[in-house]
Design an enzyme around this catalytic site. Sequence first.
Site, short mmCIF file in Angstrom:
data_model
loop_
_atom_site.label_atom_id
_atom_site.label_comp_id
_atom_site.label_asym_id
_atom_site.label_seq_id
_atom_site.Cartn_x
_atom_site.Cartn_y
_atom_site.Cartn_z
N LYS A 199 0.82 -1.21 0.00
CA LYS A 199 0.00 0.00 0.00
C LYS A 199 0.86 1.27 0.00
O LYS A 199 0.42 2.31 -0.46
CB LYS A 199 -0.92 0.02 1.23
CG LYS A 199 -1.79 -1.22 1.42
CD LYS A 199 -3.04 -1.16 0.61
CE LYS A 199 -4.10 -2.19 0.97
NZ LYS A 199 -3.69 -3.60 1.04
C1 LIG Z 1 -4.29 -4.68 0.48
C2 LIG Z 1 -3.49 -5.91 0.39
C3 LIG Z 1 -3.81 -6.91 -0.55
C4 LIG Z 1 -5.00 -6.81 -1.46
O1 LIG Z 1 -4.85 -5.81 -2.44
P1 LIG Z 1 -6.13 -5.25 -3.23
O2 LIG Z 1 -5.62 -4.13 -4.05
O3 LIG Z 1 -7.11 -4.80 -2.18
O4 LIG Z 1 -6.67 -6.38 -4.04
C5 LIG Z 1 -2.98 -8.01 -0.61
N1 LIG Z 1 -1.93 -8.16 0.22
C6 LIG Z 1 -1.61 -7.24 1.14
C7 LIG Z 1 -0.45 -7.48 2.04
C8 LIG Z 1 -2.37 -6.07 1.25
O5 LIG Z 1 -2.03 -5.16 2.15
#
Ligand SMILES: *Cc1c(COP(=O)(O)O)cnc(C)c1O
Length: 502
Positions: free
Chosen positions: A116
């Site tokens: 993120k």
């Molecule tokens: C948010 C997240 C995901 C999922 O990603 P999306 O864009 O919501 O599909 C997968 N792995 C981790 C570690 C995340 O923080």
Amino acid sequence: MKYQCTRDSSVTVTASQAIVQGIAKNGGLFVPETLPAYTLADLTAMNGQSYFDRAAKVVSDFLPEFTPEEIEECVQGAYGGGKFSGGHPAPVVAVKDGDCAMNILELWHGPTCAFKDMALQLLPHLLTHSLRKTKCEKTAVILVATSGDTGKAALEGFKDVKGTEMLVFYPENGVSPMQKRQMNTQEGSNVSVCAIEGNFDDAQTGVKKLFVDPAINEKLHANGMLFSSANSINWGRLLPQIVYYVSAYSDLMERGAIQPGDPINVVVPTGNFGNILAGYYASKMGLPVNKFICASNSNNVLTDFLKTGEYNRNRDFHATISPSMDILISSNLERLLYDVTGHDCKKVAGWMQELSEKGCYKVDDETFQKISAVFDAGFCSDEDTKKTIRQVYDNAGYLCDTHTAVAVKVYEDYVARTGDKTPTVIDSTASPYKFASSVLSAVDDQYDDKMDEFDKVERLSKLTGTEVPAPIAGLKEKPVRFQNVCEKEQMGDVLLRLLGLA
Ligand SMILES: *Cc1c(COP(=O)(O)O)cnc(C)c1O
């Protein structure tokens, strides 16, 4: 380039308006009217370039009203200054597990050790410029619903950013101890954190309701504030994610792992469908991708959708060891539907209404065929997630987190099922240290669950000879600042109290 709303194409806004608003008033999401087109020459031109240059190119192609100087400032502010460890914010690492060759795209070298950061380090810069460009003098109140990683990454991205206030809601029992600790120790004068008694979908639904609550909006307005969003429904979250797909392709060309124009497969551990959708947009822009493989944990609503065309959230919710994917409503799927139906906003609005009223919808055959041509899918239990962490560690000496392991397992199943040997990029979305208990229990034959979280971190490091990322090592000493818990019906009260408007 204009942006239009997925539930009413006649609603169009500029890029900056899309970023400031986050979500359209009718609940729809903003998408670009058309996508930039990259030729093979454009892609090979990025070989040898830094991540900054690649990011500046991609980001500027979507933000026509930003000057080159502004873009430079945003990109340097996000990825420079030592905020990402190592020389490359998104390096590709070759890993071989038996017959399975994988290119692991590590997206967790940022300040919170999850992917993120790739978007949430850039978003505050995009937002502050966008506020200025839209002549908005209001304070942006940013509400976040998080399954763990978004919250911390958003807090870290927005802390002490002028003109913004942030409140993060997370499910009290739906995040890892490390994630909770990361959020509750957050610094910054403009940020707050509150746990809710409910799951992630409750948090997300609650936040969406606050966004459109007339009384609350009026109150904010009267006090010189307005809502904005840092969740992946905001276009400013998706855009930075397109960059690393383009960048990974260049890196693979550069090292001769693929020839220019060779197709790749992309495997993405998926929750809200934002990350994989950014890859899909990259492919629509010209990146040669054969298949996107959508990997889920036992909350496998997307696996079923991609295999049958029916989306049905009426099912049990599972709290898993890959909690950032514990989601039954994948908001960004709406953008994919808008694209594959050729921008048919009536159809999309209809499906979204069925989803909100009945919890399910089924797309027509033509739409389903188009989706299945590009997407494959699979899911993985907690038990198999742990087995995979162990197996990849034993066979390849590579330690991956629980979310990444879900992707690896789903990919290995895919290869066994199809025999498809296309070179493959697997997104690694978190550092193993962020989910230390689960990862340690997978690789440690003497695992002791009663150990303190930080002792587990240390043991994991000793056992595997890998380094604890600095942001996690530093947490132990930080004081806890936030201990608020509320019921999901009280989220509005909490917000007003924290803004001093109650
Ligand atoms: C948010 C997240 C995901 C999922 O990603 P999306 O864009 O919501 O599909 C997968 N792995 C981790 C570690 C995340 O923080």
